[in-house]
Design an enzyme around this catalytic site. Structure first.
Site, PDB file in Angstrom:
ATOM      1  CG  ASN A   8      28.112  16.510  39.500  1.00  0.00           C
ATOM      2  OD1 ASN A   8      27.253  17.331  39.802  1.00  0.00           O
ATOM      3  ND2 ASN A   8      29.230  16.352  40.200  1.00  0.00           N
ATOM      4  CE1 TYR A  47      27.868  16.930  44.456  1.00  0.00           C
ATOM      5  CE2 TYR A  47      29.781  17.735  43.271  1.00  0.00           C
ATOM      6  CZ  TYR A  47      29.209  16.840  44.150  1.00  0.00           C
ATOM      7  OH  TYR A  47      29.979  15.860  44.738  1.00  0.00           O
ATOM      8  CE1 TYR A  92      37.316  12.284  37.605  1.00  0.00           C
ATOM      9  CE2 TYR A  92      36.045  13.627  39.114  1.00  0.00           C
ATOM     10  CZ  TYR A  92      36.120  12.864  37.968  1.00  0.00           C
ATOM     11  OH  TYR A  92      35.005  12.665  37.183  1.00  0.00           O
ATOM     12  CG  ASP A  97      31.254   7.472  40.539  1.00  0.00           C
ATOM     13  OD1 ASP A  97      31.777   8.098  41.470  1.00  0.00           O
ATOM     14  OD2 ASP A  97      30.723   8.040  39.561  1.00  0.00           O
ATOM     15  CG  HIS A 117      35.444   6.112  43.072  1.00  0.00           C
ATOM     16  ND1 HIS A 117      36.484   7.002  43.273  1.00  0.00           N
ATOM     17  CD2 HIS A 117      34.413   6.867  42.632  1.00  0.00           C
ATOM     18  CE1 HIS A 117      36.108   8.221  42.943  1.00  0.00           C
ATOM     19  NE2 HIS A 117      34.845   8.172  42.550  1.00  0.00           N
ATOM     20  CB  CYS A 118      31.182   4.345  47.052  1.00  0.00           C
ATOM     21  SG  CYS A 118      32.045   3.491  48.358  1.00  0.00           S
ATOM     22  CG  HIS A 119      31.522   9.906  46.212  1.00  0.00           C
ATOM     23  ND1 HIS A 119      32.819  10.346  46.288  1.00  0.00           N
ATOM     24  CD2 HIS A 119      31.314   9.616  44.892  1.00  0.00           C
ATOM     25  CE1 HIS A 119      33.368  10.336  45.077  1.00  0.00           C
ATOM     26  NE2 HIS A 119      32.482   9.892  44.221  1.00  0.00           N
ATOM     27  CG  HIS A 125      36.638   7.989  37.275  1.00  0.00           C
ATOM     28  ND1 HIS A 125      36.433   7.061  38.272  1.00  0.00           N
ATOM     29  CD2 HIS A 125      36.045   9.141  37.714  1.00  0.00           C
ATOM     30  CE1 HIS A 125      35.735   7.637  39.255  1.00  0.00           C
ATOM     31  NE2 HIS A 125      35.495   8.881  38.946  1.00  0.00           N
TER      32      HIS A 125
HETATM   33  C1  0GY Z   1      33.272  10.984  40.907  1.00  0.00           C
HETATM   34  C2  0GY Z   1      32.956  12.016  39.938  1.00  0.00           C
HETATM   35  C3  0GY Z   1      32.467  13.261  40.138  1.00  0.00           C
HETATM   36  C4  0GY Z   1      32.315  13.939  41.365  1.00  0.00           C
HETATM   37  C5  0GY Z   1      33.093  13.854  42.469  1.00  0.00           C
HETATM   38  O1  0GY Z   1      33.770  14.485  44.568  1.00  0.00           O
HETATM   39  C6  0GY Z   1      32.990  14.715  43.652  1.00  0.00           C
HETATM   40  O2  0GY Z   1      32.177  15.623  43.674  1.00  0.00           O
HETATM   41  O3  0GY Z   1      34.039  12.953  42.550  1.00  0.00           O
HETATM   42  C7  0GY Z   1      32.088  14.004  38.915  1.00  0.00           C
HETATM   43  O4  0GY Z   1      31.228  14.879  38.999  1.00  0.00           O
HETATM   44  O5  0GY Z   1      32.639  13.689  37.828  1.00  0.00           O
HETATM   45  O6  0GY Z   1      34.327  10.385  40.822  1.00  0.00           O
HETATM   46  O7  0GY Z   1      32.494  10.722  41.790  1.00  0.00           O
END
Ligand code: 0GY
Length: 293
Positions: A251, A45, A153, A246, A27-29, A177
């Site tokens: 946020n 955001y 989510y 993560d 889980h990473c972005h 999560h």
């Molecule tokens: C996470 C949590 C958040 C955001 C996102 O895709 C996203 O913008 O997943 C959050 O703000 O709780 O899992 O990365």
């Protein structure tokens, strides 16, 4: 970037816990970089840039072997930044996309070719506009033949509302999560029992035991209140749990975690080598690289 945005820690500590070779951060972005991959107009955001080169640096620093890059809502259903990350990983990353119901078959094929293995349905109201149930079901039917899964989510309070929808999905379902429990309550208490019941009733469900930094009220570096929840799931469903950083922690308002500290929690939630092997290697490999199993 939003004025109150907390950027990721550029110099996380080296974890004391040594990850086994082959460990997957599921889980990473990636965010942008915005000049190359602009953020979506409908985003809720505007983050700092956090590109794939920085993610691979973190992977190597922490000792992970592979990553699963989850499309962030700030990019909407424009998956180019995530796909670019998969391409630059040279086979060491797979992805989870966001698609709309009108996505073309050809785009699904291209995403599959790039390494996407799932789609994410985001029910968190502060992050994404609600998609009608019909759209979600139609997306589920379109991606099921590709062998993809669905990542959910949502907040714990929404579980009742979405229960029928998510339990009817025709694929494997991964919940982010742990469904965001209130870790101020006891892990063995009534509230988390509903999530455990979901896992017990539906063997196609998996849970990410992720986000101490987001869920904990005790806070860093130990995130003590998070541990019993994650450990309960790891011990009860050892072959249906996944772990991830993560990064870059979108946020976060209370603090920005040190990713090394997050890795140090792993042996507290998965105390044996067998549990660590399942959590970090066997379970994610089965879902994202089944051909290598
Ligand atoms: C996470 C949590 C958040 C955001 C996102 O895709 C996203 O913008 O997943 C959050 O703000 O709780 O899992 O990365």
């Amino acid at each position: 970037m939003d004025p109150d945005w907390l950027p990721f820690d550029p110099e996380p500590s080296k974890p004391v816990f040594q990850l086994p070779v082959g460990a997957v951060d599921t889980h990473c972005h990636v965010f942008g970089p915005a000049h190359e991959f602009p953020f979506a107009a409908e985003r809720k955001y505007t983050p700092c840039d956090a590109g794939s080169d920085q993610l691979w640096e973190l992977r190597d620093h922490l000792g992970f072997t592979r990553n699963v890059v989850v499309q962030a809502t700030c990019h909407g259903s424009d998956n180019r930044a995530m796909v670019n990350a998969l391409e630059s990983s040279k086979g060491k990353a797979r992805g989870v996309a966001t698609v709309r119901a009108d996505v073309a078959d050809e785009e699904l094929q291209q995403l599959n070719h790039a390494g996407v293995r799932g789609v994410r349905f985001n029910f968190v109201k502060r992050l994404a506009d609600k998609l009608p149930t019909d759209d979600l079901l139609s997306i589920a039917e379109r991606i099921a033949p590709l062998g993809w899964h669905i990542v959910i989510y949502s907040e714990a309070e929404e579980l009742d509302e979405i229960w029928d929808l998510i339990t009817a999905l025709p694929t494997k379902v991964v919940v982010d999560h742990m469904g965001r429990p209130d870790v101020g309550q006891p892990a063995e208490g009534q509230k988390f029992a509903q999530f455990i019941e979901l896992m017990e009733m539906f063997p196609n469900f998996l849970s990410k035991v992720t986000c101490p930094e987001r869920l904990s009220k005790n806070g860093p570096p130990n995130y003590d209140d998070f541990v019993p929840f994650a450990r309960l799931l790891v011990e009860r469903f050892p072959d249906r749990v996944l772990w991830g950083t993560d990064w870059p922690h979108p946020n976060m308002k209370s603090h920005m975690p040190d990713d090394g500290h997050l890795v140090n929690i792993i042996p507290r939630i998965a105390p044996t080598q067998a549990l660590q092997q399942a959590l970090l290697i066997d379970n994610p490999m089965g879902l994202y690289w089944p051909e290598e199993g």
